[in-house]
Motif scaffolding. Structure first.
Motif, PDB file in Angstrom:
ATOM      1  N   ARG A  95       0.832  -1.205   0.000  1.00  0.00           N
ATOM      2  CA  ARG A  95       0.000   0.000   0.000  1.00  0.00           C
ATOM      3  C   ARG A  95       0.865   1.253   0.000  1.00  0.00           C
ATOM      4  NH1 ARG A  95      -2.409  -0.831   4.505  1.00  0.00           N
ATOM      5  NH2 ARG A  95      -3.959  -2.227   3.640  1.00  0.00           N
ATOM      6  N   THR A  96       1.897   1.255   0.822  1.00  0.00           N
ATOM      7  CA  THR A  96       2.745   2.438   0.954  1.00  0.00           C
ATOM      8  C   THR A  96       3.682   2.612  -0.243  1.00  0.00           C
ATOM      9  OG1 THR A  96       2.708   2.146   3.349  1.00  0.00           O
ATOM     10  CG2 THR A  96       4.383   3.613   2.474  1.00  0.00           C
ATOM     11  N   ALA A  97       4.278   1.527  -0.699  1.00  0.00           N
ATOM     12  CA  ALA A  97       5.278   1.619  -1.764  1.00  0.00           C
ATOM     13  C   ALA A  97       4.674   1.853  -3.143  1.00  0.00           C
ATOM     14  CB  ALA A  97       6.136   0.355  -1.790  1.00  0.00           C
ATOM     15  N   VAL A  98       3.584   1.151  -3.448  1.00  0.00           N
ATOM     16  CA  VAL A  98       3.039   1.238  -4.810  1.00  0.00           C
ATOM     17  C   VAL A  98       1.529   1.434  -4.860  1.00  0.00           C
ATOM     18  CG1 VAL A  98       4.927  -0.087  -5.847  1.00  0.00           C
ATOM     19  CG2 VAL A  98       2.884  -1.285  -5.054  1.00  0.00           C
ATOM     20  N   GLY A  99       0.898   1.625  -3.716  1.00  0.00           N
ATOM     21  CA  GLY A  99      -0.543   1.853  -3.695  1.00  0.00           C
ATOM     22  C   GLY A  99      -1.380   0.603  -3.913  1.00  0.00           C
ATOM     23  N   ASP A 100      -0.804  -0.576  -3.664  1.00  0.00           N
ATOM     24  CA  ASP A 100      -1.511  -1.839  -3.886  1.00  0.00           C
ATOM     25  C   ASP A 100      -1.237  -2.782  -2.721  1.00  0.00           C
ATOM     26  OD1 ASP A 100      -2.573  -4.252  -4.705  1.00  0.00           O
ATOM     27  OD2 ASP A 100      -1.402  -4.379  -6.553  1.00  0.00           O
ATOM     28  N   PRO A 101      -2.205  -2.939  -1.809  1.00  0.00           N
ATOM     29  CA  PRO A 101      -1.968  -3.801  -0.650  1.00  0.00           C
ATOM     30  C   PRO A 101      -1.761  -5.271  -1.002  1.00  0.00           C
ATOM     31  CG  PRO A 101      -4.245  -3.061  -0.697  1.00  0.00           C
ATOM     32  CD  PRO A 101      -3.525  -2.322  -1.783  1.00  0.00           C
ATOM     33  N   ARG A 102      -2.134  -5.692  -2.207  1.00  0.00           N
ATOM     34  CA  ARG A 102      -1.943  -7.085  -2.627  1.00  0.00           C
ATOM     35  C   ARG A 102      -0.630  -7.298  -3.377  1.00  0.00           C
ATOM     36  NH1 ARG A 102      -7.512  -7.332  -5.587  1.00  0.00           N
ATOM     37  NH2 ARG A 102      -5.988  -6.651  -7.091  1.00  0.00           N
ATOM     38  N   PHE A 103       0.164  -6.252  -3.538  1.00  0.00           N
ATOM     39  CA  PHE A 103       1.368  -6.317  -4.364  1.00  0.00           C
ATOM     40  C   PHE A 103       2.313  -7.445  -3.967  1.00  0.00           C
ATOM     41  CE2 PHE A 103       5.778  -4.894  -5.242  1.00  0.00           C
ATOM     42  CZ  PHE A 103       5.714  -4.918  -6.620  1.00  0.00           C
ATOM     43  N   VAL A 104       2.684  -7.533  -2.697  1.00  0.00           N
ATOM     44  CA  VAL A 104       3.651  -8.552  -2.258  1.00  0.00           C
ATOM     45  C   VAL A 104       3.057  -9.948  -2.411  1.00  0.00           C
ATOM     46  CG1 VAL A 104       5.058  -9.405  -0.335  1.00  0.00           C
ATOM     47  CG2 VAL A 104       4.827  -6.948  -0.711  1.00  0.00           C
ATOM     48  N   GLY A 105       1.805 -10.117  -2.040  1.00  0.00           N
ATOM     49  CA  GLY A 105       1.153 -11.413  -2.212  1.00  0.00           C
ATOM     50  C   GLY A 105       1.119 -11.830  -3.670  1.00  0.00           C
ATOM     51  N   ASP A 106       0.848 -10.873  -4.538  1.00  0.00           N
ATOM     52  CA  ASP A 106       0.846 -11.165  -5.971  1.00  0.00           C
ATOM     53  C   ASP A 106       2.243 -11.528  -6.469  1.00  0.00           C
ATOM     54  OD1 ASP A 106      -1.867 -10.663  -6.016  1.00  0.00           O
ATOM     55  OD2 ASP A 106      -1.696  -8.715  -7.028  1.00  0.00           O
ATOM     56  N   LEU A 107       3.273 -10.831  -5.968  1.00  0.00           N
ATOM     57  CA  LEU A 107       4.650 -11.183  -6.340  1.00  0.00           C
ATOM     58  C   LEU A 107       4.972 -12.608  -5.895  1.00  0.00           C
ATOM     59  CD1 LEU A 107       6.922  -8.100  -5.517  1.00  0.00           C
ATOM     60  CD2 LEU A 107       6.261  -8.952  -7.759  1.00  0.00           C
ATOM     61  N   ARG A 108       4.556 -12.940  -4.687  1.00  0.00           N
ATOM     62  CA  ARG A 108       4.793 -14.291  -4.165  1.00  0.00           C
ATOM     63  C   ARG A 108       4.114 -15.344  -5.036  1.00  0.00           C
ATOM     64  NH1 ARG A 108       3.558 -12.508   2.070  1.00  0.00           N
ATOM     65  NH2 ARG A 108       5.668 -11.772   2.588  1.00  0.00           N
ATOM     66  N   ALA A 109       3.005 -14.950  -5.656  1.00  0.00           N
ATOM     67  CA  ALA A 109       2.253 -15.870  -6.517  1.00  0.00           C
ATOM     68  C   ALA A 109       2.743 -15.857  -7.963  1.00  0.00           C
ATOM     69  CB  ALA A 109       0.773 -15.515  -6.464  1.00  0.00           C
ATOM     70  N   GLY A 110       3.798 -15.064  -8.239  1.00  0.00           N
ATOM     71  CA  GLY A 110       4.386 -15.069  -9.575  1.00  0.00           C
ATOM     72  C   GLY A 110       4.114 -13.849 -10.433  1.00  0.00           C
ATOM     73  N   ARG A 111       3.472 -12.836  -9.891  1.00  0.00           N
ATOM     74  CA  ARG A 111       3.207 -11.617 -10.664  1.00  0.00           C
ATOM     75  C   ARG A 111       4.503 -11.016 -11.188  1.00  0.00           C
ATOM     76  NH1 ARG A 111       0.347  -6.237  -8.055  1.00  0.00           N
ATOM     77  NH2 ARG A 111       0.894  -4.754  -9.693  1.00  0.00           N
ATOM     78  N   MET A 112       4.474 -10.560 -12.410  1.00  0.00           N
ATOM     79  CA  MET A 112       5.617  -9.883 -13.018  1.00  0.00           C
ATOM     80  C   MET A 112       5.301  -8.384 -13.069  1.00  0.00           C
ATOM     81  SD  MET A 112       7.773 -12.281 -13.639  1.00  0.00           S
ATOM     82  CE  MET A 112       8.933 -11.491 -14.703  1.00  0.00           C
ATOM     83  N   PRO A 113       5.927  -7.585 -12.212  1.00  0.00           N
ATOM     84  CA  PRO A 113       5.623  -6.151 -12.192  1.00  0.00           C
ATOM     85  C   PRO A 113       6.223  -5.426 -13.393  1.00  0.00           C
ATOM     86  CG  PRO A 113       7.379  -6.633 -10.659  1.00  0.00           C
ATOM     87  CD  PRO A 113       6.906  -7.956 -11.209  1.00  0.00           C
ATOM     88  N   ARG A 114       5.585  -4.311 -13.750  1.00  0.00           N
ATOM     89  CA  ARG A 114       6.125  -3.467 -14.813  1.00  0.00           C
ATOM     90  C   ARG A 114       7.380  -2.764 -14.303  1.00  0.00           C
ATOM     91  NH1 ARG A 114       1.262   0.299 -16.212  1.00  0.00           N
ATOM     92  NH2 ARG A 114       1.037   0.107 -13.987  1.00  0.00           N
TER      93      ARG A 114
END
Length: 76
Positions: A25-44
């Motif tokens: 939430r603080t770093a990129v405005g998305d509280p699910r960001f880290v969970g999504d990364l853990r699940a394999g999300r590829m950030p821009r």
């Protein structure tokens, strides 16, 4: 790249005691960001740059400003 970013975030979370949702939430405005990364999300690339900037400034010790409020990582 995604693995290195996630490892760096995980270290930050462990060192600071910050929750994954607060970090996202603080770093990129998305509280699910880290969970999504853990699940394999590829950030821009832009998102990766935001995270790197946050880790540089957000993990620096807070210093008092002239009005007495804390200013993370800023030196005069």
């Amino acid at each position: 790249m995604q693995t290195e970013l996630l490892e760096r975030i995980e270290r930050h979370l462990a060192q600071t005691g910050t929750s994954a949702s607060r970090f996202g939430r603080t770093a990129v405005g998305d509280p699910r960001f880290v969970g999504d990364l853990r699940a394999g999300r590829m950030p821009r690339e832009r998102t990766v740059m935001k995270v790197h900037s946050y880790l540089l400034v957000g993990s620096a010790p807070s210093l008092p400003s002239n009005d007495g409020t804390a200013m993370p990582g800023l030196c005069s």
